[in-house]
Design an enzyme around this catalytic site. Structure first.
Site, PDB file in Angstrom:
ATOM      1  N   GLU B  52      11.431 -60.239  -2.160  1.00  0.00           N
ATOM      2  CA  GLU B  52      10.137 -60.142  -2.832  1.00  0.00           C
ATOM      3  C   GLU B  52       9.669 -61.479  -3.400  1.00  0.00           C
ATOM      4  O   GLU B  52       8.472 -61.721  -3.513  1.00  0.00           O
ATOM      5  CB  GLU B  52      10.172 -59.090  -3.940  1.00  0.00           C
ATOM      6  CG  GLU B  52      10.230 -57.642  -3.429  1.00  0.00           C
ATOM      7  CD  GLU B  52      11.646 -57.164  -3.165  1.00  0.00           C
ATOM      8  OE1 GLU B  52      12.590 -57.998  -3.221  1.00  0.00           O
ATOM      9  OE2 GLU B  52      11.822 -55.961  -2.889  1.00  0.00           O
ATOM     10  N   PHE B 114      15.832 -43.729 -11.687  1.00  0.00           N
ATOM     11  CA  PHE B 114      16.301 -44.634 -10.643  1.00  0.00           C
ATOM     12  C   PHE B 114      15.206 -45.663 -10.319  1.00  0.00           C
ATOM     13  O   PHE B 114      14.060 -45.310 -10.091  1.00  0.00           O
ATOM     14  CB  PHE B 114      16.670 -43.839  -9.383  1.00  0.00           C
ATOM     15  CG  PHE B 114      17.137 -44.733  -8.259  1.00  0.00           C
ATOM     16  CD1 PHE B 114      18.284 -45.513  -8.398  1.00  0.00           C
ATOM     17  CD2 PHE B 114      16.411 -44.815  -7.077  1.00  0.00           C
ATOM     18  CE1 PHE B 114      18.695 -46.349  -7.375  1.00  0.00           C
ATOM     19  CE2 PHE B 114      16.827 -45.647  -6.047  1.00  0.00           C
ATOM     20  CZ  PHE B 114      17.971 -46.419  -6.189  1.00  0.00           C
ATOM     21  N   GLN B 115      15.571 -46.911 -10.325  1.00  0.00           N
ATOM     22  CA  GLN B 115      14.663 -48.030 -10.060  1.00  0.00           C
ATOM     23  C   GLN B 115      13.467 -48.068 -11.003  1.00  0.00           C
ATOM     24  O   GLN B 115      12.382 -48.499 -10.633  1.00  0.00           O
ATOM     25  CB  GLN B 115      14.213 -48.040  -8.594  1.00  0.00           C
ATOM     26  CG  GLN B 115      15.410 -48.307  -7.678  1.00  0.00           C
ATOM     27  CD  GLN B 115      15.021 -48.693  -6.263  1.00  0.00           C
ATOM     28  OE1 GLN B 115      13.998 -48.253  -5.757  1.00  0.00           O
ATOM     29  NE2 GLN B 115      15.847 -49.508  -5.633  1.00  0.00           N
ATOM     30  N   LYS B 164       4.320 -43.366  -8.593  1.00  0.00           N
ATOM     31  CA  LYS B 164       4.297 -42.713  -7.284  1.00  0.00           C
ATOM     32  C   LYS B 164       3.417 -41.468  -7.277  1.00  0.00           C
ATOM     33  O   LYS B 164       2.741 -41.194  -6.283  1.00  0.00           O
ATOM     34  CB  LYS B 164       5.738 -42.355  -6.885  1.00  0.00           C
ATOM     35  CG  LYS B 164       5.886 -42.061  -5.403  1.00  0.00           C
ATOM     36  CD  LYS B 164       7.354 -41.961  -5.007  1.00  0.00           C
ATOM     37  CE  LYS B 164       7.478 -41.697  -3.503  1.00  0.00           C
ATOM     38  NZ  LYS B 164       8.888 -41.568  -3.092  1.00  0.00           N
ATOM     39  N   MET B 481      17.356 -84.714  -7.290  1.00  0.00           N
ATOM     40  CA  MET B 481      16.663 -85.021  -8.540  1.00  0.00           C
ATOM     41  C   MET B 481      17.603 -84.861  -9.728  1.00  0.00           C
ATOM     42  O   MET B 481      17.561 -85.641 -10.687  1.00  0.00           O
ATOM     43  CB  MET B 481      15.429 -84.119  -8.691  1.00  0.00           C
ATOM     44  CG  MET B 481      14.498 -84.539  -9.796  1.00  0.00           C
ATOM     45  SD  MET B 481      13.931 -86.240  -9.589  1.00  0.00           S
ATOM     46  CE  MET B 481      12.334 -86.006  -8.841  1.00  0.00           C
TER      47      MET B 481
HETATM   48  C1  LIG Z   1      14.975 -72.437  -9.159  1.00  0.00           C
HETATM   49  C2  LIG Z   1      15.318 -73.789  -9.677  1.00  0.00           C
HETATM   50  N1  LIG Z   1      16.568 -74.042 -10.138  1.00  0.00           N
HETATM   51  C3  LIG Z   1      16.890 -75.267 -10.583  1.00  0.00           C
HETATM   52  C4  LIG Z   1      15.972 -76.267 -10.609  1.00  0.00           C
HETATM   53  C5  LIG Z   1      16.350 -77.649 -11.138  1.00  0.00           C
HETATM   54  N2  LIG Z   1      16.243 -78.644 -10.063  1.00  0.00           N
HETATM   55  C6  LIG Z   1      15.163 -79.443  -9.928  1.00  0.00           C
HETATM   56  S1  LIG Z   1      15.262 -80.435  -8.586  1.00  0.00           S
HETATM   57  C7  LIG Z   1      16.790 -79.848  -8.191  1.00  0.00           C
HETATM   58  C8  LIG Z   1      17.528 -80.358  -6.985  1.00  0.00           C
HETATM   59  C9  LIG Z   1      16.816 -80.059  -5.723  1.00  0.00           C
HETATM   60  O1  LIG Z   1      17.632 -80.431  -4.641  1.00  0.00           O
HETATM   61  P1  LIG Z   1      17.049 -80.531  -3.188  1.00  0.00           P
HETATM   62  O2  LIG Z   1      16.254 -79.329  -2.874  1.00  0.00           O
HETATM   63  O3  LIG Z   1      18.133 -80.860  -2.241  1.00  0.00           O
HETATM   64  O4  LIG Z   1      15.988 -81.720  -3.313  1.00  0.00           O
HETATM   65  P2  LIG Z   1      16.246 -83.289  -3.528  1.00  0.00           P
HETATM   66  O5  LIG Z   1      16.005 -83.580  -4.975  1.00  0.00           O
HETATM   67  O6  LIG Z   1      17.642 -83.593  -3.112  1.00  0.00           O
HETATM   68  O7  LIG Z   1      15.225 -83.923  -2.665  1.00  0.00           O
HETATM   69  C10 LIG Z   1      17.196 -78.881  -9.113  1.00  0.00           C
HETATM   70  C11 LIG Z   1      18.493 -78.193  -9.060  1.00  0.00           C
HETATM   71  C12 LIG Z   1      14.673 -75.949 -10.160  1.00  0.00           C
HETATM   72  N3  LIG Z   1      13.685 -76.839 -10.175  1.00  0.00           N
HETATM   73  N4  LIG Z   1      14.382 -74.723  -9.665  1.00  0.00           N
END
Ligand SMILES: Cc1ncc(C[n+]2csc(CCOP(=O)(O)OP(=O)(O)O)c2C)c(N)n1
Ligand SMILES: [Mg+2]
Lengths: 186, 583
Positions: B52, B114-115, B164, B481
């Site tokens: 979803e 349920f749900q 529902k 990042m």
């Molecule tokens: C759902 C979610 N969890 C954690 C983060 C924190 N976060 C920001 S960038 C990142 C790393 C992303 O890695 P990747 O997709 O390989 O991209 P890169 O920075 O290596 O280009 C994380 C864990 C986020 N933005 N979203």
């Protein structure tokens, strides 16, 4: 017109910013919020305050227009002018909020609150409690041989003052409704 | 016109009457009557996602790229809770979507059935508005009102929870009417304030347009007006991440994106301007950096349709509440009627200053050796696709910032990224939504390997509906990042930021029946990209890139725009303890 060298924030004059200068002083404002009487509307308002970290000193709500399905929420809140402006703007953003009025700045208004005080004691203290209640125009709505329940209506400050006086005289319990407020005049 | 029908039929009828052609969804017990009604018609196409969250991001991608609201349909309980991330994402980026959730029958609400989940309770803070409809007779007007609320004023996500029994019961259907509800946001700006802004523009010596997602949301006409205004005044223009494309990247006055990873010239212009004209942006913390030192000497004008955006973060001098398109139209009229004046000699000097900043070439990089630099990969992708009818989505991380820096957007609605919430897992399903809205166009998701895995199940969806979305993964085998922040802020202690146990992406693609391409050599890159473009079907492009490349320029947390880091040499001790508390 804001000259280009004017200090930031000194020339704003939108309807959303009734006073031009933002200060850091915390103010107390009474807001009247007209809302559609739908299930969940109170949760939306309270959730806004909780979620964004605003204060609620008191909140009252009741339907005031049955046909128009409108309720009036009166909120007493505190914050710096910038926070107060933001609270009003955020309230105005809620889809089922019709009007937001800041009674504190929109002209003179009257505030009233109802409270009940249970005071227990005997002898001198009991006599004194009754005497003070009379001065404050509080009504006795229940009494036993060693207790009274007083009902008092007034501005919140008056109720605070009454509470201070009752405390040494055997104050047991307080119930307050929170503030209801209206602007004065037509 | 009124007709009798079941609640489930009303849902379908209302969607048809609202001009909906595509619904992204996933069935379950509490929405079976609606799925039955969908089965018995041919107007609306249902796209079965694999989760979803994917449905909501797909609807966001569809909405952002077409300018029409996106629609989702999910079941009660887990279906609804899985939609929460997407709703929050759409709320922060002001994307109009309508999410329909099934609910347990009214007589079971509150019994922990349920749900059962308190869907309107859970989603109240992450929707613009939501409704629980308890009577079939009320359903059609709520459905129509939902479209009105989602698309008027500042757009956003709305949710309708439909028990529902309400779907089964019959009632009266009302066709859409112009909304009579009290919710009618102001679109025209106050003409006195607009005139005040024009006066400021006439005198300004160092003016700057700072534009945001609001220009895109206002529609193509707003972008057109913005272009005319920029051309006529010769003022420089920068934009937020969300606003890219409103003004063309190839335009003469374009300074590039500003903010934490914005361009040197854009950030210094923001710092040094004497008149800032904010059009549909919201002074997000990624833009402002430390507030006390943000653009310290400027008069600030702010055009926004949402009154709560004004003075929320930054105190402004000339607030204008209204729709960007309407306000710009009036602004042009007033400015022309007063003789089209600007302080052109001062603005000329301002441009000389800006040209000096541009000469730094903050995005310059050198590709040497046998390892692909991510910047090089994106530059080649840009060169080989910029003449296509192209839509770009991204995931979240370094690759997202590099995409914003190295790809050029010539038109609005061509760039879909999760700006406000920063949702890893957004880009792939969003690309599916975009492709549904633009079947003939080239749709590319610029991804990081870690983000892409967050919603990789949607490869099944892309295959099932023959959606030739290109997944361009900049694979640095790192949560890049996060790793960059750990390097700069946490003493190079790389706590859990290695992407371990990665799949073989080519085999993964093949397991779904899609095409996989692996590229690790800069000399093979062009050919591999062409192979991706020439393949008629979904492609998973595993581009192995430099693992420890950092994304620059960077304004470190807690710093001002003029304290930007341009490259690795600048990073020693750049962020103090106070800055590292910030996100
Ligand atoms: C759902 C979610 N969890 C954690 C983060 C924190 N976060 C920001 S960038 C990142 C790393 C992303 O890695 P990747 O997709 O390989 O991209 P890169 O920075 O290596 O280009 C994380 C864990 C986020 N933005 N979203
Ligand atoms: Mg990565």
């Amino acid at each position: 017109m804001s000259d280009l060298n004017l200090k930031n924030g000194t020339s704003a004059k939108s309807a959303y910013n009734l006073r031009p200068n933002f200060s850091d002083i915390v103010e107390r404002h009474t807001l009247a919020v007209m809302v559609e009487n739908e299930p969940g509307v109170l949760a939306r308002v309270i959730g806004l305050f909780a979620g964004r970290g605003y204060n609620i000193e008191s909140l009252t709500v009741a339907e005031v227009d049955h046909e128009g399905k409108l309720s009036r929420i009166t909120i007493v809140t505190t914050g710096t002018p910038q926070v107060i402006e933001q609270i009003k703007a955020q309230l105005g953003r809620i889809v089922t909020v019709h009007e937001v009025h800041d009674l504190t700045v929109e002209g003179p208004s009257v505030e009233r609150e109802l409270a009940m005080f249970k005071v227990a004691g005997d002898g001198e203290k009991r006599v004194e409690a009754l005497r003070l209640a009379d001065i404050f125009r509080a009504n006795v709505v229940d009494s036993t041989l060693n207790s009274f329940v007083f009902e008092i209506t007034g501005a919140p400050e008056k109720i605070d003052a009454f509470a201070d006086l009752m405390r040494p005289l055997g104050l047991v319990e307080v119930a307050r409704t929170g503030v209801a407020a209206l602007s004065r005049g037509g | 016109m009124t007709r009798q029908m079941t609640g489930a039929e009303m849902v379908v009828q209302a969607l048809i009457d609202q001009g909906v052609d595509t619904v992204f969804g996933y069935p379950g017990g509490a929405v079976l009557p609606i799925y039955d009604a969908i089965f018995q018609q041919n107007h609306i196409k249902h796209v079965l996602v694999r989760h979803e969250q994917g449905a909501v991001h797909a609807a966001e991608g569809y909405a952002r790229s077409t300018g029409k609201p996106g629609v989702c349909l999910v079941t009660s309980g887990p279906g609804a809770t899985n939609a929460v991330t997407g709703l929050t994402d759409a709320l922060l980026d002001s994307i109009p979507i309508i999410v329909l959730t099934g609910q347990v029958p009214t007589f079971m609400i509150g019994s922990d059935a349920f749900q059962e989940a308190d869907t309107v309770g859970i989603t109240r803070p992450c929707t613009k508005h939501n409704w629980l409809v308890k009577e079939t007779d009320a359903l059609s007007s709520v459905l129509h009102e939902a479209f009105h609320v989602a698309t008027s004023g500042r757009p956003g996500p709305v949710l309708i929870d439909i028990p529902k029994d309400v779907q089964f019961a019959s009632g009266t259907y009302n066709a859409p009417q112009p909304s009579t509800s009290h919710y009618q946001p102001t679109v025209k700006g106050d003409i006195t304030s607009i005139t005040e802004l024009v006066e400021a523009m006439e005198k300004a010596e160092r003016p700057l347009f700072y534009t945001g997602g609001g220009v895109i949301n206002s529609g193509p006409a707003a972008s057109q007006l913005l272009r005319e205004l920029v051309a006529a005044t010769n003022f420089p223009i920068t934009s937020t991440l969300m606003g890219l494309g409103a003004y063309p990247a190839s335009g003469d006055n374009w300074l590039g994106m500003l903010g934490m990873h914005g361009l040197y010239e854009a950030n210094l212009a923001m710092h040094g301007c004497d008149l800032m004209i904010n059009i549909g942006a919201r002074f997000d913390d990624r833009i402002t950096g430390v507030i006390s030192e943000f653009s310290p000497n400027s008069t600030k004008a702010h055009i926004d349709i949402d009154p709560s955006s004004i003075n929320k973060v930054i105190r402004v001098d000339i607030p204008i509440v209204g729709d960007v398109g309407h306000v710009l139209e009036d602004l042009m009229k007033v400015w022309k009627s007063r003789g089209r004046k600007t302080n052109s000699s001062a603005v000329g000097n301002w441009w000389s200053q800006i040209k000096e900043w541009q000469a730094i070439e903050c995005l310059k990089f050198t590709q040497q050796g046998k390892v692909i630099k991510p910047q090089y990969a994106l530059s080649r992708l840009e060169a080989l696709t910029k003449n296509h009818d192209r839509y770009i989505t991204t995931e979240v991380g370094q690759h997202q910032m590099w995409a914003a820096q190295y790809l050029g957007f010539e038109d609005p609605n061509r760039w879909m990224t999760s700006g406000g919430l920063g949702t890893m897992g957004y880009g792939f399903p969003a690309s599916i939504g975009v492709q549904m809205g633009h079947p003939e166009s080239l749709v590319i998701n610029v991804a990081g390997e870690a983000s892409w895995l967050m919603n990789m199940q949607e490869l099944g969806t892309a295959m099932q509906y023959n959606l030739p979305v290109k997944q361009f993964i900049l694979n640095n085998e790192r949560l890049g990042m996060v790793r960059q922040w750990q390097e700069l802020l946490h003493g190079e202690r790389y706590s859990s930021s290695w992407s371990e146990s990665l799949p073989d992406f080519v085999k993964l693609a093949e397991a779904f029946g899609a095409k996989g391409i692996l590229c690790s050599d800069p000399d093979d890159l062009d050919e591999a990209i062409m192979e991706m473009l020439n393949h008629d079907g979904p492609v998973l492009f595993d581009c192995l890139v430099e693992k420890h490349e950092n994304c620059f320029p960077m304004i470190p947390s807690g710093k001002a725009h003029n304290e930007m880091l341009l490259g690795d040499a600048d990073t020693q001790g750049a962020i103090d303890a106070k800055g590292s508390v910030l996100v």
